[in-house]
Write a protein that holds these residues in place. Structure first.
Motif, PDB file in Angstrom:
ATOM      1  N   GLU A  27      18.750 -30.164 -64.146  1.00 29.14           N
ATOM      2  CA  GLU A  27      19.701 -30.368 -63.049  1.00 29.14           C
ATOM      3  C   GLU A  27      20.367 -31.730 -63.243  1.00 29.14           C
ATOM      4  N   PRO A  28      21.405 -31.797 -64.069  1.00 30.16           N
ATOM      5  CA  PRO A  28      21.987 -33.106 -64.420  1.00 30.16           C
ATOM      6  C   PRO A  28      22.352 -33.966 -63.223  1.00 30.16           C
ATOM      7  N   ASN A  29      22.810 -33.382 -62.132  1.00 31.65           N
ATOM      8  CA  ASN A  29      23.202 -34.180 -60.971  1.00 31.65           C
ATOM      9  C   ASN A  29      22.010 -34.763 -60.222  1.00 31.65           C
ATOM     10  N   ARG A  30      20.837 -34.180 -60.461  1.00 32.34           N
ATOM     11  CA  ARG A  30      19.632 -34.654 -59.782  1.00 32.34           C
ATOM     12  C   ARG A  30      18.618 -35.255 -60.754  1.00 32.34           C
ATOM     13  N   ARG A  98      11.706 -30.063 -53.117  1.00 30.95           N
ATOM     14  CA  ARG A  98      12.119 -31.162 -52.253  1.00 30.95           C
ATOM     15  C   ARG A  98      12.507 -32.353 -53.133  1.00 30.95           C
ATOM     16  N   TYR A  99      13.576 -33.042 -52.721  1.00 30.04           N
ATOM     17  CA  TYR A  99      14.132 -34.130 -53.506  1.00 30.04           C
ATOM     18  C   TYR A  99      14.153 -35.404 -52.680  1.00 30.04           C
ATOM     19  N   LEU A 100      13.760 -36.494 -53.314  1.00 31.19           N
ATOM     20  CA  LEU A 100      13.725 -37.777 -52.631  1.00 31.19           C
ATOM     21  C   LEU A 100      15.141 -38.240 -52.284  1.00 31.19           C
ATOM     22  N   ASN A 101      15.320 -38.655 -51.033  1.00 31.49           N
ATOM     23  CA  ASN A 101      16.618 -39.164 -50.583  1.00 31.49           C
ATOM     24  C   ASN A 101      16.361 -40.271 -49.575  1.00 31.49           C
ATOM     25  N   LEU A 102      16.247 -41.486 -50.074  1.00 28.35           N
ATOM     26  CA  LEU A 102      15.990 -42.630 -49.209  1.00 28.35           C
ATOM     27  C   LEU A 102      17.315 -43.263 -48.812  1.00 28.35           C
ATOM     28  N   ALA A 103      17.767 -42.964 -47.614  1.00 22.55           N
ATOM     29  CA  ALA A 103      19.016 -43.549 -47.129  1.00 22.55           C
ATOM     30  C   ALA A 103      18.852 -45.037 -46.892  1.00 22.55           C
ATOM     31  N   ASN A 104      17.665 -45.437 -46.487  1.00 19.71           N
ATOM     32  CA  ASN A 104      17.352 -46.840 -46.249  1.00 19.71           C
ATOM     33  C   ASN A 104      16.345 -47.293 -47.303  1.00 19.71           C
ATOM     34  N   GLN A 105      16.777 -48.135 -48.196  1.00 14.64           N
ATOM     35  CA  GLN A 105      15.897 -48.562 -49.283  1.00 14.64           C
ATOM     36  C   GLN A 105      14.691 -49.352 -48.790  1.00 14.64           C
ATOM     37  N   PRO A 158      23.070 -27.225 -72.819  1.00 15.18           N
ATOM     38  CA  PRO A 158      24.056 -28.222 -72.375  1.00 15.18           C
ATOM     39  C   PRO A 158      23.492 -29.265 -71.417  1.00 15.18           C
ATOM     40  N   SER A 159      22.487 -28.877 -70.637  1.00 15.51           N
ATOM     41  CA  SER A 159      21.936 -29.833 -69.669  1.00 15.51           C
ATOM     42  C   SER A 159      21.093 -30.918 -70.326  1.00 15.51           C
TER      43      SER A 159
END
Length: 338
Positions: A27-30, A98-105, A158-159
């Motif tokens: 998943e190149p974008n992730r 599930r993917y990590l997404n820390l809006a606040n570092q 390609p990925s």
């Protein structure tokens, strides 16, 4: 010997690469990459690096299947922590991950602290075993095609190949698996998997010299990454064998229990950049006119150069400890098919 020296640092002929821990490789974008360690090819898809890197903790995980998340994380959290984790790790129904997404570092420290409290094992080897991330051999070249071979280049998904914007090099991710960690000797053996043989056949390699030397006469070299974190270059420098040591040292492992590094080592003097663990030591074989790999960098010794009597920020080391491959050659040969 000059031609062999130049070949050792050229991206088309050098067997020195890097191993990195890759999440979401398809998943190149992730896709995210952690960890970075020297490694080298010894033929037929077998790769050597250091074992101590596998004991390192990544402190967090970047993604995880929903099933593992529910089974290994949720039962150990408080109600408040569950709400926090569900905000940090975002589900995707299409991939069931599930993917990590820390809006606040600032939440990063809190996340690390919670994972430590529940004693979640983020050691690299464990994350590999759980298939949370995978080890990949990273090959980068100026050439637009893999070793200038159009047929082999076309076999890459390609990925798993892309132009790295920082180095402007074509970058290839080649999946490997850990075969065995010879922990006491600080050597780890990997093998390339899920890769067409025509690709493996193009990757340069070192033959092994399994002698033990007590002196070197300017025919012994360390091949390591060039002294910059911004380039994929290589550095070949003279390394002198100053003596032997019988190492015995306890290494900390918070989760699995302390382990011991022990056995015969070379004491080396030369130049070693920070992050040179896993680098090969090369002995020039005058009879065959080639470099052969004789030892592997285990650690830089805590004898450090100073600049204006100041050690701070100076990561130039003049001594190192290396494991002769003679220590593990029988175990390597038990796996390695000529």
């Amino acid at each position: 010997m000059k031609a062999q020296k130049l070949a050792a640092i050229n991206d088309m002929t050098s067997p020195l690469f890097r191993i990195m821990s890759v999440y979401n490789e398809n998943e190149p974008n992730r896709r995210q990459i952690d960890n970075d360690i020297c490694a080298f090819h010894i033929g037929n898809g077998y790769i050597l690096s250091v074992a101590h890197a596998l004991k390192g903790e990544l402190t967090i995980f970047r993604s995880m299947t929903e099933a593992d998340y529910q089974a290994t994380i949720m039962p150990h959290l408080t109600d408040a922590e569950i709400l926090q984790f569900n905000g940090w790790y975002i589900p995707d129904n299409a991939t069931n991950k599930r993917y990590l997404n820390l809006a606040n570092q600032n939440d990063y420290t809190l996340l690390v602290d919670i994972l430590k409290r529940i004693n979640y094992d983020t050691r690299i080897e464990t994350l590999y075993q759980k298939n949370i991330c995978k080890p990949y051999l990273i090959i980068q070249q100026k050439a637009a095609q893999f070793y200038n071979d159009a047929a082999a280049h076309a076999r890459f998904p390609p990925s798993l190949t892309f132009l790295d914007p920082n180095s402007q090099r074509q970058t290839y991710l080649i999946e490997i698996e850990l075969i065995e960690a010879f922990t006491a000797d600080d050597v780890a053996l990997y093998r390339i998997i899920n890769t067409h043989q025509s690709i493996i056949d193009l990757i340069p390699f070192f033959e092994i010299d399994n002698e033990i030397y007590d002196v070197s006469e300017k025919d012994f070299y360390c091949l390591q990454s060039a002294p910059s974190d911004l380039t994929p270059g290589r550095l070949l420098n003279v390394a002198n064998i100053e003596g032997f040591l019988d190492q015995w040292i306890k290494q900390p492992d918070r989760i699995g229990g302390n382990y011991t590094l022990e056995g015969l080592r070379y004491l080396i003097k030369g130049y070693f950049r920070f992050g040179s663990s896993g680098a090969p030591y090369l002995k020039f074989d005058a009879a065959t006119n080639v470099f052969k790999v004789n030892a592997i960098q285990s650690e830089a010794c805590p004898i450090q150069l100073t600049i204006n009597d100041n050690r701070n920020g100076n990561f130039q080391w003049i001594n190192a400890i290396a494991t002769p491959l003679a220590n593990v050659i029988d175990r390597i040969n038990a796996y390695k098919v000529p």
